[in-house]
Design a protein around this motif. Sequence first.
Motif, PDB file in Angstrom:
ATOM      1  N   VAL A   1     -10.564 -51.705  65.164  1.00 26.84           N
ATOM      2  CA  VAL A   1     -11.548 -52.775  64.981  1.00 26.84           C
ATOM      3  C   VAL A   1     -12.115 -52.733  63.570  1.00 26.84           C
ATOM      4  N   PRO A   2     -11.642 -53.587  62.660  1.00 32.66           N
ATOM      5  CA  PRO A   2     -12.281 -53.625  61.338  1.00 32.66           C
ATOM      6  C   PRO A   2     -13.578 -54.398  61.509  1.00 32.66           C
ATOM      7  N   SER A   3     -14.657 -53.684  61.797  1.00 30.38           N
ATOM      8  CA  SER A   3     -15.869 -54.331  62.284  1.00 30.38           C
ATOM      9  C   SER A   3     -16.353 -55.379  61.293  1.00 30.38           C
ATOM     10  N   LYS A   4     -17.059 -56.350  61.806  1.00 29.14           N
ATOM     11  CA  LYS A   4     -17.643 -57.378  60.948  1.00 29.14           C
ATOM     12  C   LYS A   4     -18.525 -56.736  59.899  1.00 29.14           C
ATOM     13  N   ARG A   5     -19.176 -55.651  60.338  1.00 32.91           N
ATOM     14  CA  ARG A   5     -20.074 -54.979  59.413  1.00 32.91           C
ATOM     15  C   ARG A   5     -19.339 -54.514  58.160  1.00 32.91           C
ATOM     16  N   ARG A   6     -18.159 -53.907  58.397  1.00 31.27           N
ATOM     17  CA  ARG A   6     -17.465 -53.367  57.235  1.00 31.27           C
ATOM     18  C   ARG A   6     -16.917 -54.497  56.355  1.00 31.27           C
TER      19      ARG A   6
END
Lengths: 322, 350
Positions: free
Chosen positions: B52-57
């Motif tokens: 999961v390439p998080s939205k945060r990153r």
Amino acid sequence: MSTTKINVTITDQAASAASGSARSDRAAARARRKAENAPEIPPRALAPTPFARIAGIIALSIATLYFIVPVFWLVVASTKNNQDLTSTFGFWFANWNLDTNYASLMSWTQGLFWRWVGNSVLYSTTAGVIGTLLAVMAGYAIAKFAFPGKKIMVGIIMGGLLLPVALLTVPLYIEFHALGLTNTLWAIIIPSAASPFGVFLGMVYAQSSVPNELIEAARIDGASEARIFFTIVLRLLAPAMVTIFLFIFVATWNNFLLPLMMISSQELKPVTLGLYGMMSYYSPDKGAVMLGALLGVLPLIALFFTLQRYWRSGLSAGAVKG
Amino acid sequence: MSTTDSPSTAPGGDPQDRSPGAAIAQHSASADPDHAPSAAAAALATGPGKRVPSKRRRDAFTGWAFMAPFAVLFAVVFLVPIIVSIREAFFGQVPTGGGLYGGGETVEMFVGFANFATAIQNGAFWLGMGRVVLYAAFQIPVMIIGALALALLLDSFIVRRPGGFRLSFFLPYAIPGVIAAMMWLYLYTPEVSPFLPFLPEGTDFMSPSTVLASMANMTTWTYTGYNMLIFLAALQAIPRELYEAARIDGASGLQVALRIKVPLVRGAALLAVLLSIIGTIQLFNEPVIMAGANSWMGKDFTPMMLTYNTMMGEISPSGAGPASALSLLMALIAGALAVVYSFLQRGKGN
């Protein structure tokens, strides 16, 4: 290729849904200009009494004279020779010496006068374009993304807004001298392009006029972040960009201390510095100096009159900041 | 295009909403619901962890990608010079003493607070600072009250078409300060001045007792229109119904102006005064031009002139060290004045 095309049309539609298409933009601008020039009819309860009206008009007229008369004198003085300047009525034309003043402006500046104006145009335009783009990018980042260090960046930039910029000029000179950049055009353009106020405006506008839904929709369509920014966001922020460009352009044109420290060669001087040098000659042709002053500010005045509503939008965004 | 108007014609929005702090708060508030589930999901995920390439990153990366170019420029133009000047302020050029005539080469040496001590003991610096503070104490109130009065007049339906007045008041701002100063210098010069023949005998715009007022007139002329536009923008964000209600309750036009409009533009006034204080501390163009014609003003009439001439070697001691110490001292004083003023104003508001 076909998919990107579809993306563009979809996002275009979304953009026009959000802000109105280009055509209705123009219509809106025309309507607003009309509204600006149309007489304002006050609600009856707010109409001033006849006495207040007359007193107010007198006060406004006196103020107008105060602001306009020196400029009018500048125009008159640029047509006179030294002798007429001292002996004829100051606020009206005497013998027409505009051509001889122009000739002596050219000879005193060794033909460099228009070069100086050109330098000012070059410095102000380049700094304005670079500075606007970087400021809008930064403002968009602050308004729309959560990134580590954002609060610190905002704090530093807001601090930069209140820093007395002239005080930076001495250390900037030391830095640029060490880098070997003094007496180059970069010594003017690089410092002028950094505009914390531009970032602030970009942030305010991105906050209020770039809908999150639009960005999300473009992302779902598979557009890259760069593509979203350059094809959608920049279009939505166009009015903000004109405003930021104006502020940087005028600040660069008006700056005197920075070129005074950084520039030593005649060929690189902006017009403010060139005229200052001309004035400090021994006993100059005053009419010629005034003609130079007039010609050196005409581009700015033209810019003011054509783009004045952008000024007001920038100032009103700044005004709520307090 | 509607965006142009939004800051001025959206009085409904609380001004606080547009402050930077609120912007961030709003943003993180809206972003958090997005983050929280994905972060939780990532934490709970037992499968191939990094999927999961998080939205945060992604947000962090994209945000910095857009921020970075300005950040670099800002560092070059604001941060590096501040660091350089702090460093320089502690160094000085000291002669080695071994030369033919006793001078020899100069070397850069750490001199501690010596540059600051010289700056603080420099009578010319404090004299200049005194002039600037005196200048600010009468120029800023005159300009701000004048700008407010003009804005109130233009906002009260006294003239049906305020556009022409607005432009003519703002026109001087289009004239670069140094060119305006050259123009006013000629307007003050006895042989050339078109005003002097109409003024009482012996009027002198450039004597030691009047030169400050003459320069104050230059800055007032240049910046009143600018400040007026700030006030006008703030006034036009006030809903009109407020005035109508007050008038129906029997308030006069003057009372509406003084009791309703003026208190509601205090935020704009605070900003305008702060910017003026900061501007006045760096007073340079006008005194330089005036000193060109009045040699008694010298090279240190204002602190900024002193700093410039110290850097350029026109005044002893000169060089980067003493000039940096002077710059830092001025920045500290400007900051202190601004902080004191804003505390006084906020204190009064509560």
